[in-house]
Structure formats: structure tokens, C-alpha cells
Design a protein around this motif. Sequence first.
Motif, PDB file in Angstrom:
ATOM      1  N   SER A 120       0.831  -1.209   0.000  1.00 33.42           N
ATOM      2  CA  SER A 120       0.000   0.000   0.000  1.00 33.42           C
ATOM      3  C   SER A 120       0.863   1.256   0.000  1.00 33.42           C
ATOM      4  O   SER A 120       0.454   2.291  -0.545  1.00 33.42           O
ATOM      5  CB  SER A 120      -0.951   0.002   1.197  1.00 33.42           C
ATOM      6  OG  SER A 120      -0.244  -0.103   2.415  1.00 33.42           O
ATOM      7  N   LEU A 121       2.056   1.172   0.581  1.00 33.80           N
ATOM      8  CA  LEU A 121       2.989   2.306   0.518  1.00 33.80           C
ATOM      9  C   LEU A 121       3.426   2.540  -0.924  1.00 33.80           C
ATOM     10  O   LEU A 121       3.562   3.692  -1.370  1.00 33.80           O
ATOM     11  CB  LEU A 121       4.200   2.023   1.407  1.00 33.80           C
ATOM     12  CG  LEU A 121       5.270   3.128   1.471  1.00 33.80           C
ATOM     13  CD1 LEU A 121       4.674   4.408   2.043  1.00 33.80           C
ATOM     14  CD2 LEU A 121       6.452   2.673   2.324  1.00 33.80           C
ATOM     15  N   ASN A 122       3.636   1.458  -1.669  1.00 32.61           N
ATOM     16  CA  ASN A 122       3.955   1.594  -3.093  1.00 32.61           C
ATOM     17  C   ASN A 122       2.802   2.239  -3.853  1.00 32.61           C
ATOM     18  O   ASN A 122       3.024   3.013  -4.792  1.00 32.61           O
ATOM     19  CB  ASN A 122       4.248   0.207  -3.690  1.00 32.61           C
ATOM     20  CG  ASN A 122       5.692  -0.204  -3.501  1.00 32.61           C
ATOM     21  OD1 ASN A 122       6.573   0.217  -4.211  1.00 32.61           O
ATOM     22  ND2 ASN A 122       5.925  -1.041  -2.501  1.00 32.61           N
ATOM     23  N   GLU A 123       1.572   1.912  -3.450  1.00 29.84           N
ATOM     24  CA  GLU A 123       0.396   2.534  -4.085  1.00 29.84           C
ATOM     25  C   GLU A 123       0.445   4.052  -3.920  1.00 29.84           C
ATOM     26  O   GLU A 123       0.224   4.810  -4.864  1.00 29.84           O
ATOM     27  CB  GLU A 123      -0.893   2.026  -3.449  1.00 29.84           C
ATOM     28  CG  GLU A 123      -1.298   0.617  -3.807  1.00 29.84           C
ATOM     29  CD  GLU A 123      -2.650   0.284  -3.204  1.00 29.84           C
ATOM     30  OE1 GLU A 123      -3.650   0.902  -3.607  1.00 29.84           O
ATOM     31  OE2 GLU A 123      -2.708  -0.594  -2.320  1.00 29.84           O
ATOM     32  N   VAL A 124       0.734   4.506  -2.697  1.00 30.74           N
ATOM     33  CA  VAL A 124       0.711   5.939  -2.388  1.00 30.74           C
ATOM     34  C   VAL A 124       1.879   6.666  -3.050  1.00 30.74           C
ATOM     35  O   VAL A 124       1.715   7.729  -3.667  1.00 30.74           O
ATOM     36  CB  VAL A 124       0.741   6.158  -0.857  1.00 30.74           C
ATOM     37  CG1 VAL A 124       0.836   7.649  -0.530  1.00 30.74           C
ATOM     38  CG2 VAL A 124      -0.493   5.549  -0.212  1.00 30.74           C
ATOM     39  N   VAL A 125       3.082   6.084  -2.945  1.00 30.63           N
ATOM     40  CA  VAL A 125       4.291   6.777  -3.407  1.00 30.63           C
ATOM     41  C   VAL A 125       4.475   6.682  -4.922  1.00 30.63           C
ATOM     42  O   VAL A 125       4.789   7.675  -5.588  1.00 30.63           O
ATOM     43  CB  VAL A 125       5.534   6.214  -2.688  1.00 30.63           C
ATOM     44  CG1 VAL A 125       6.808   6.857  -3.225  1.00 30.63           C
ATOM     45  CG2 VAL A 125       5.424   6.443  -1.191  1.00 30.63           C
ATOM     46  N   ILE A 126       4.261   5.476  -5.482  1.00 32.63           N
ATOM     47  CA  ILE A 126       4.553   5.253  -6.902  1.00 32.63           C
ATOM     48  C   ILE A 126       3.318   5.452  -7.787  1.00 32.63           C
ATOM     49  O   ILE A 126       3.382   6.143  -8.803  1.00 32.63           O
ATOM     50  CB  ILE A 126       5.136   3.839  -7.109  1.00 32.63           C
ATOM     51  CG1 ILE A 126       6.458   3.702  -6.340  1.00 32.63           C
ATOM     52  CG2 ILE A 126       5.361   3.549  -8.596  1.00 32.63           C
ATOM     53  CD1 ILE A 126       7.056   2.318  -6.387  1.00 32.63           C
ATOM     54  N   LEU A 127       2.198   4.845  -7.374  1.00 37.46           N
ATOM     55  CA  LEU A 127       0.996   4.900  -8.210  1.00 37.46           C
ATOM     56  C   LEU A 127       0.136   6.126  -7.923  1.00 37.46           C
ATOM     57  O   LEU A 127      -0.773   6.438  -8.690  1.00 37.46           O
ATOM     58  CB  LEU A 127       0.154   3.629  -8.013  1.00 37.46           C
ATOM     59  CG  LEU A 127       0.859   2.303  -8.320  1.00 37.46           C
ATOM     60  CD1 LEU A 127      -0.101   1.140  -8.109  1.00 37.46           C
ATOM     61  CD2 LEU A 127       1.399   2.289  -9.747  1.00 37.46           C
ATOM     62  N   HIS A 128       0.428   6.814  -6.792  1.00 38.12           N
ATOM     63  CA  HIS A 128      -0.321   8.018  -6.401  1.00 38.12           C
ATOM     64  C   HIS A 128      -1.828   7.746  -6.307  1.00 38.12           C
ATOM     65  O   HIS A 128      -2.645   8.547  -6.762  1.00 38.12           O
ATOM     66  CB  HIS A 128      -0.063   9.165  -7.393  1.00 38.12           C
ATOM     67  CG  HIS A 128       1.385   9.476  -7.572  1.00 38.12           C
ATOM     68  ND1 HIS A 128       2.163  10.038  -6.587  1.00 38.12           N
ATOM     69  CD2 HIS A 128       2.213   9.263  -8.638  1.00 38.12           C
ATOM     70  CE1 HIS A 128       3.407  10.187  -7.025  1.00 38.12           C
ATOM     71  NE2 HIS A 128       3.461   9.725  -8.259  1.00 38.12           N
ATOM     72  N   THR A 129      -2.170   6.610  -5.717  1.00 40.04           N
ATOM     73  CA  THR A 129      -3.581   6.270  -5.539  1.00 40.04           C
ATOM     74  C   THR A 129      -4.019   6.628  -4.125  1.00 40.04           C
ATOM     75  O   THR A 129      -3.250   7.169  -3.330  1.00 40.04           O
ATOM     76  CB  THR A 129      -3.805   4.765  -5.783  1.00 40.04           C
ATOM     77  OG1 THR A 129      -2.972   4.021  -4.893  1.00 40.04           O
ATOM     78  CG2 THR A 129      -3.464   4.385  -7.211  1.00 40.04           C
ATOM     79  N   ASP A 130      -5.279   6.303  -3.821  1.00 42.12           N
ATOM     80  CA  ASP A 130      -5.834   6.608  -2.511  1.00 42.12           C
ATOM     81  C   ASP A 130      -5.041   5.893  -1.411  1.00 42.12           C
ATOM     82  O   ASP A 130      -4.613   4.754  -1.586  1.00 42.12           O
ATOM     83  CB  ASP A 130      -7.308   6.165  -2.478  1.00 42.12           C
ATOM     84  CG  ASP A 130      -8.020   6.667  -1.227  1.00 42.12           C
ATOM     85  OD1 ASP A 130      -7.463   7.553  -0.565  1.00 42.12           O
ATOM     86  OD2 ASP A 130      -9.118   6.164  -0.929  1.00 42.12           O
ATOM     87  N   HIS A 131      -4.858   6.557  -0.274  1.00 42.83           N
ATOM     88  CA  HIS A 131      -4.075   5.991   0.826  1.00 42.83           C
ATOM     89  C   HIS A 131      -4.942   5.240   1.834  1.00 42.83           C
ATOM     90  O   HIS A 131      -4.508   4.990   2.961  1.00 42.83           O
ATOM     91  CB  HIS A 131      -3.293   7.100   1.541  1.00 42.83           C
ATOM     92  CG  HIS A 131      -4.168   8.151   2.171  1.00 42.83           C
ATOM     93  ND1 HIS A 131      -4.656   9.212   1.458  1.00 42.83           N
ATOM     94  CD2 HIS A 131      -4.661   8.260   3.427  1.00 42.83           C
ATOM     95  CE1 HIS A 131      -5.412   9.966   2.260  1.00 42.83           C
ATOM     96  NE2 HIS A 131      -5.424   9.414   3.456  1.00 42.83           N
ATOM     97  N   GLN A 132      -6.153   4.895   1.453  1.00 40.83           N
ATOM     98  CA  GLN A 132      -7.075   4.241   2.384  1.00 40.83           C
ATOM     99  C   GLN A 132      -6.528   2.899   2.884  1.00 40.83           C
ATOM    100  O   GLN A 132      -6.560   2.610   4.082  1.00 40.83           O
ATOM    101  CB  GLN A 132      -8.434   4.030   1.719  1.00 40.83           C
ATOM    102  CG  GLN A 132      -9.484   3.426   2.648  1.00 40.83           C
ATOM    103  CD  GLN A 132     -10.842   3.311   1.969  1.00 40.83           C
ATOM    104  OE1 GLN A 132     -11.003   3.664   0.811  1.00 40.83           O
ATOM    105  NE2 GLN A 132     -11.815   2.821   2.708  1.00 40.83           N
ATOM    106  N   THR A 133      -6.036   2.068   1.964  1.00 41.69           N
ATOM    107  CA  THR A 133      -5.494   0.756   2.354  1.00 41.69           C
ATOM    108  C   THR A 133      -4.282   0.920   3.253  1.00 41.69           C
ATOM    109  O   THR A 133      -4.102   0.155   4.216  1.00 41.69           O
ATOM    110  CB  THR A 133      -5.101  -0.058   1.106  1.00 41.69           C
ATOM    111  OG1 THR A 133      -6.226  -0.145   0.219  1.00 41.69           O
ATOM    112  CG2 THR A 133      -4.658  -1.459   1.489  1.00 41.69           C
ATOM    113  N   PHE A 134      -3.465   1.935   2.966  1.00 43.56           N
ATOM    114  CA  PHE A 134      -2.273   2.200   3.786  1.00 43.56           C
ATOM    115  C   PHE A 134      -2.675   2.557   5.218  1.00 43.56           C
ATOM    116  O   PHE A 134      -2.087   2.060   6.187  1.00 43.56           O
ATOM    117  CB  PHE A 134      -1.467   3.336   3.155  1.00 43.56           C
ATOM    118  CG  PHE A 134      -0.183   3.635   3.853  1.00 43.56           C
ATOM    119  CD1 PHE A 134       0.837   2.698   3.893  1.00 43.56           C
ATOM    120  CD2 PHE A 134       0.015   4.862   4.469  1.00 43.56           C
ATOM    121  CE1 PHE A 134       2.038   2.978   4.543  1.00 43.56           C
ATOM    122  CE2 PHE A 134       1.209   5.148   5.112  1.00 43.56           C
ATOM    123  CZ  PHE A 134       2.216   4.203   5.153  1.00 43.56           C
ATOM    124  N   SER A 135      -3.710   3.387   5.372  1.00 42.63           N
ATOM    125  CA  SER A 135      -4.188   3.775   6.705  1.00 42.63           C
ATOM    126  C   SER A 135      -4.784   2.587   7.440  1.00 42.63           C
ATOM    127  O   SER A 135      -4.531   2.385   8.639  1.00 42.63           O
ATOM    128  CB  SER A 135      -5.237   4.893   6.577  1.00 42.63           C
ATOM    129  OG  SER A 135      -4.699   6.022   5.929  1.00 42.63           O
TER     130      SER A 135
END
Length: 248
Positions: A120-135
Motif C-alpha cells: 500500500s505504501l507503493n500505491e501511495v508513493v509510486i501509483l499516487h492512488t488513494d491511501h485508504q489501504t495504507f491507513s
Amino acid sequence: MNMKKKKKGGLLFLMSIVLGGFLGMFVGMFKADAESNGIMLDVKPLIPWLSAISLLLAVIILFLTFNFLKKSRKFHSLYREEMDDDLNETYYVQMYRNLEFGTIAFNIASVAISLSIFLSLNEVVILHTDHQTFSLSFLVFVLSLIAQKSLFKTIAIVRQFDLALFSTPKDVLDYINSYDEGERQANLEQSFRILFQLNQYVLPALYVFLIIISFLTGEIQLLAFLLVGAIHIYINVMQLPMVKRYFK
């Protein structure tokens, strides 16, 4: 018997080579067909799905952990109160059985949580998607800390051994040495099987898997190769202290 084992080992080795050849042919044909149709193989769309699946898996297994630990404490209470020898033996077995199941479930959940956080960190940093899963992953991480506290408390109740929250290898070794002789022997045999299978089957299979991924994506998975190689070297080098200790 030794001849049979050698023949079986040789047959398995030959089968792995043949299977690897067929797998390589299949991957090559698949890649050629994909490229001929203008299909680009990209793993990035899979990351959100993998992180969500890891998170869901972690939550499910954590609840299983709590359930196993609850049962272990329940059987511990019944074991202490029961006077009948047959029932006492049954409660004894179930008490330890559920504790070990809870320990295994917690360890698997910890891996799933780590995987979910990093993906999910890769989603936020690389893909710039929603951070919901990360939270959500961090909320589940907090739940895992509660599960760890419950696990250590159950160990203290059932095995009469206090483990620190951040245990050292020596602490865990002392904990294992508190087992009875039969349980220590079973753990030793299982540890050997795990180490052998990692060294001979799992890690070599990962090399093949990474080669396939590199071939399909057209990008050499250099970091992944280095990590697997480092782990492979580590589990072999770490056997040196044992040799030095017992063959002085």
C-alpha cells in the motif's frame, strides 16, 4: 534403502529439469503471443489488489489467533480443575495445541500485515492512488500488537514462561528449552525440514520465478535476485557458528 533414495532424488532432479524446460517454452510462447497482439505486461495494476488481499487475510488470521488463544486459556482452566485423568489428558493436549495454532496464526498474520503495509505504501508513493489501504494497514498493525500481547500473556499462563515484547534469539531459545523433551525433538526435526526445503526447493524455485517475471516484463528483477541470493547465503553461513561451537 540408500539406492532407492538416490534413485528417487535423481528422478526428482530430472523431473524438475524437464518441468523447467516445458515451463520456459510455455512462458516464451505466451510472451511472443502477447507482444504480437500489442499487449504490454504490467504488474502495477495488481498492486492495489494484492495489498487489499493481504490486508483482508491479515484481519481474518488475527481473529483466528484470538480464537485459538481464547481456547487455549479455556482448556488451561479446565485442565487445572479436572480430576479425571482421561479428561485431564485431553485438556492438556488441547491447551498446548491451541496455543501453538495461535502462535502460528499470529506469525502468518504478521507477514500479511507487513506485506499489506509495503504494498500500500507503493500505491501511495509510486501509483499516487488513494491511501485508504495504507491507513487501514496501520490500524490492523495496532490490532496485531494487541494480539501479540494476548499471545505472550497466554504463553505466560500456559507454559509459565515470560517472553519480552521484543525477544532476543536467546530469549526464544530459552523458551524452546522450557519445552518437554518430546516437544523439543519435534521442533528440532521440523526446523531441519524447513531449513532443508528452503535451501533445496523454495529459494531455487524463487530464482526460476524471478527469471520468468523478468522474461515476461522485459525488466531484470535485480533487487529481488539480490535479496533472494542474500537470504540463500545467510541461511547457509549461519550454520557456521553451530559447527564452531560443537566441533572445537
